[in-house]
Design a protein around this motif. Structure first.
Motif, PDB file in Angstrom:
ATOM      1  N   GLY A 136       0.829  -1.196   0.000  1.00 56.63           N
ATOM      2  CA  GLY A 136       0.000   0.000   0.000  1.00 56.63           C
ATOM      3  C   GLY A 136       0.865   1.247   0.000  1.00 56.63           C
ATOM      4  O   GLY A 136       2.110   1.184  -0.015  1.00 56.63           O
ATOM      5  N   THR A 137       0.207   2.393   0.050  1.00 61.29           N
ATOM      6  CA  THR A 137       0.885   3.685   0.082  1.00 61.29           C
ATOM      7  C   THR A 137       1.189   4.067   1.527  1.00 61.29           C
ATOM      8  O   THR A 137       0.302   4.007   2.390  1.00 61.29           O
ATOM      9  N   VAL A 138       2.424   4.444   1.807  1.00 59.07           N
ATOM     10  CA  VAL A 138       2.839   4.788   3.163  1.00 59.07           C
ATOM     11  C   VAL A 138       2.169   6.098   3.571  1.00 59.07           C
ATOM     12  O   VAL A 138       2.295   7.111   2.888  1.00 59.07           O
ATOM     13  N   GLU A 139       1.455   6.046   4.685  1.00 54.99           N
ATOM     14  CA  GLU A 139       0.823   7.255   5.206  1.00 54.99           C
ATOM     15  C   GLU A 139       1.623   7.852   6.349  1.00 54.99           C
ATOM     16  O   GLU A 139       1.764   9.066   6.443  1.00 54.99           O
ATOM     17  N   GLU A 140       2.163   6.991   7.215  1.00 54.19           N
ATOM     18  CA  GLU A 140       2.880   7.507   8.392  1.00 54.19           C
ATOM     19  C   GLU A 140       3.803   6.436   8.938  1.00 54.19           C
ATOM     20  O   GLU A 140       3.480   5.244   8.924  1.00 54.19           O
ATOM     21  N   VAL A 141       4.979   6.869   9.412  1.00 57.12           N
ATOM     22  CA  VAL A 141       5.893   6.022  10.171  1.00 57.12           C
ATOM     23  C   VAL A 141       6.000   6.639  11.551  1.00 57.12           C
ATOM     24  O   VAL A 141       6.640   7.676  11.734  1.00 57.12           O
ATOM     25  N   GLY A 142       5.333   6.012  12.545  1.00 58.03           N
ATOM     26  CA  GLY A 142       5.291   6.563  13.893  1.00 58.03           C
ATOM     27  C   GLY A 142       6.289   5.896  14.815  1.00 58.03           C
ATOM     28  O   GLY A 142       7.159   5.128  14.398  1.00 58.03           O
ATOM     29  N   LEU A 143       6.144   6.181  16.116  1.00 59.43           N
ATOM     30  CA  LEU A 143       7.040   5.586  17.102  1.00 59.43           C
ATOM     31  C   LEU A 143       6.844   4.081  17.219  1.00 59.43           C
ATOM     32  O   LEU A 143       7.804   3.342  17.446  1.00 59.43           O
ATOM     33  N   PHE A 144       5.617   3.617  17.045  1.00 59.71           N
ATOM     34  CA  PHE A 144       5.311   2.208  17.235  1.00 59.71           C
ATOM     35  C   PHE A 144       4.787   1.530  15.971  1.00 59.71           C
ATOM     36  O   PHE A 144       5.009   0.345  15.777  1.00 59.71           O
ATOM     37  N   LEU A 145       4.077   2.265  15.128  1.00 65.07           N
ATOM     38  CA  LEU A 145       3.374   1.659  14.005  1.00 65.07           C
ATOM     39  C   LEU A 145       3.705   2.355  12.693  1.00 65.07           C
ATOM     40  O   LEU A 145       3.995   3.553  12.665  1.00 65.07           O
ATOM     41  N   CYS A 146       3.638   1.573  11.619  1.00 61.41           N
ATOM     42  CA  CYS A 146       3.635   2.105  10.259  1.00 61.41           C
ATOM     43  C   CYS A 146       2.217   1.948   9.718  1.00 61.41           C
ATOM     44  O   CYS A 146       1.607   0.894   9.875  1.00 61.41           O
ATOM     45  N   ARG A 147       1.720   2.984   9.088  1.00 62.47           N
ATOM     46  CA  ARG A 147       0.365   2.954   8.549  1.00 62.47           C
ATOM     47  C   ARG A 147       0.425   3.016   7.025  1.00 62.47           C
ATOM     48  O   ARG A 147       1.039   3.916   6.463  1.00 62.47           O
ATOM     49  N   LEU A 148      -0.232   2.040   6.398  1.00 58.74           N
ATOM     50  CA  LEU A 148      -0.314   1.957   4.947  1.00 58.74           C
ATOM     51  C   LEU A 148      -1.774   2.063   4.523  1.00 58.74           C
ATOM     52  O   LEU A 148      -2.675   1.638   5.259  1.00 58.74           O
ATOM     53  N   VAL A 149      -1.988   2.618   3.343  1.00 57.97           N
ATOM     54  CA  VAL A 149      -3.327   2.681   2.751  1.00 57.97           C
ATOM     55  C   VAL A 149      -3.304   1.841   1.487  1.00 57.97           C
ATOM     56  O   VAL A 149      -2.552   2.131   0.549  1.00 57.97           O
ATOM     57  N   GLN A 150      -4.119   0.780   1.470  1.00 56.84           N
ATOM     58  CA  GLN A 150      -4.161  -0.092   0.305  1.00 56.84           C
ATOM     59  C   GLN A 150      -4.924   0.575  -0.831  1.00 56.84           C
ATOM     60  O   GLN A 150      -5.597   1.590  -0.646  1.00 56.84           O
ATOM     61  N   VAL A 151      -4.834  -0.031  -2.022  1.00 55.26           N
ATOM     62  CA  VAL A 151      -5.451   0.570  -3.200  1.00 55.26           C
ATOM     63  C   VAL A 151      -6.973   0.611  -3.098  1.00 55.26           C
ATOM     64  O   VAL A 151      -7.624   1.419  -3.768  1.00 55.26           O
ATOM     65  N   ASP A 152      -7.548  -0.249  -2.255  1.00 55.70           N
ATOM     66  CA  ASP A 152      -9.006  -0.242  -2.081  1.00 55.70           C
ATOM     67  C   ASP A 152      -9.450   0.663  -0.940  1.00 55.70           C
ATOM     68  O   ASP A 152     -10.607   0.633  -0.538  1.00 55.70           O
ATOM     69  N   GLY A 153      -8.517   1.478  -0.410  1.00 61.20           N
ATOM     70  CA  GLY A 153      -8.870   2.445   0.626  1.00 61.20           C
ATOM     71  C   GLY A 153      -8.800   1.927   2.035  1.00 61.20           C
ATOM     72  O   GLY A 153      -9.125   2.655   2.974  1.00 61.20           O
ATOM     73  N   ILE A 154      -8.396   0.678   2.244  1.00 56.89           N
ATOM     74  CA  ILE A 154      -8.312   0.102   3.586  1.00 56.89           C
ATOM     75  C   ILE A 154      -6.999   0.502   4.243  1.00 56.89           C
ATOM     76  O   ILE A 154      -5.930   0.399   3.633  1.00 56.89           O
TER      77      ILE A 154
END
Length: 279
Positions: A136-154
């Motif tokens: 998915g597309t990288v949204e944020e790299v935080g202190l504990f978690l990385c957040r990705l957004v998949q192509v279907d919006g999840i």
């Protein structure tokens, strides 16, 4: 009665000092919290305005600034009540060691997040795929978690240690990408004409880059025809648009030129005469 009044007169200064300390502690706490939020917003705005700052590090830097101010605020509040901050810091250090041993996985996530920000194998806005199967597309790299957004919006949240230990395929880091499209030409059709038509198609396409030059070559033979590999380079942001458009135009171009669809053909022969009797 006199003794009561005397004790009350003695107690009043203490109550007044306690009330003043409580009010001052609340004021310090409120001001400290307000300053931490103000500094956090200022850091975020300054980072977003500057083109030199990678947006990936903004969330972590924001958290560090905010909580550093809040920790100093709490220490100042405790010092207002006469708490020995030096001993408190020692106790907190010992407690932090115990908590750290109990939360090893969490500390691994923090260490992995720091390494991800230092080495930067992925950044906010880039499309990546992990060997774990998540992409998915990288949204944020935080202190504990990385957040990705998949192509279907999840939205997918992954521990930093999982991302750090995985093989990361970054599809957005390079400015250009190579696109390979296999085109099957029926054995009964003219192969040279097909090569010329495909070369003309990609040469006139606005998304296809001239350097490196497109490459149209025969790559293999299959049951239903000869496979021509159409290899072109394009901007990474235009990869999927070019892929979909070429698949559409290639079929139309070859079809309008009279090329047959490469449908597999099976020739079934019956038994020879006398074969059944012989059996």
């Amino acid at each position: 009665m006199n003794e009561y009044l005397t004790s009350l007169e003695t107690l009043m200064p203490r109550l007044a000092d306690g009330a003043i300390n409580i009010v001052m502690a609340l004021v310090i706490l409120i001001i400290g919290w307000w300053i931490s939020s103000l500094l956090g917003r200022w850091v975020r705005r300054a980072a977003q305005r500057s083109p030199r700052i990678d947006p990936t590090i903004v969330p972590m830097f924001y958290s560090v600034v905010v909580w550093a101010v809040r920790i100093f605020t709490v220490i100042a509040v405790l010092a207002r009540f006469g708490v020995q901050t030096a001993s408190l810091i020692a106790v907190l250090g010992a407690a932090g060691l115990a908590v750290g041993l109990a939360l090893q996985n969490t500390l691994q996530n923090i260490a992995a997040g720091i390494m991800l920000l230092i080495l930067r194998p992925l950044r906010a806005g880039e499309y990546v795929a992990l060997s774990t199967g998540t992409e998915g597309t990288v949204e944020e790299v935080g202190l504990f978690l990385c957040r990705l957004v998949q192509v279907d919006g999840i939205h997918v949240s992954l521990p930093n240690s999982v991302v750090w230990n995985a093989t990361i395929t970054n599809y957005s880091r390079n400015v250009t990408r190579r696109l390979d499209i296999p085109v099957t030409v029926h054995y009964g059709d003219d192969l040279n004409v097909a090569l010329d038509r495909l070369a003309a198609l990609v040469a006139d396409h606005p998304m296809v880059q001239k350097d490196p030059a497109p490459l149209i070559k025969v790559s293999e033979y299959k049951d239903n025809g000869t496979v021509i590999n159409v290899r072109v380079w394009c901007a990474s942001a235009q990869y999927w648009d070019l892929r979909w458009d070429l698949f559409h135009q290639i079929r139309q171009t070859l079809g309008s030129a009279g090329f047959k669809p490469p449908i597999p053909v099976r020739e079934i022969q019956g038994p020879k005469e006398g074969g059944a009797a012989a059996a």
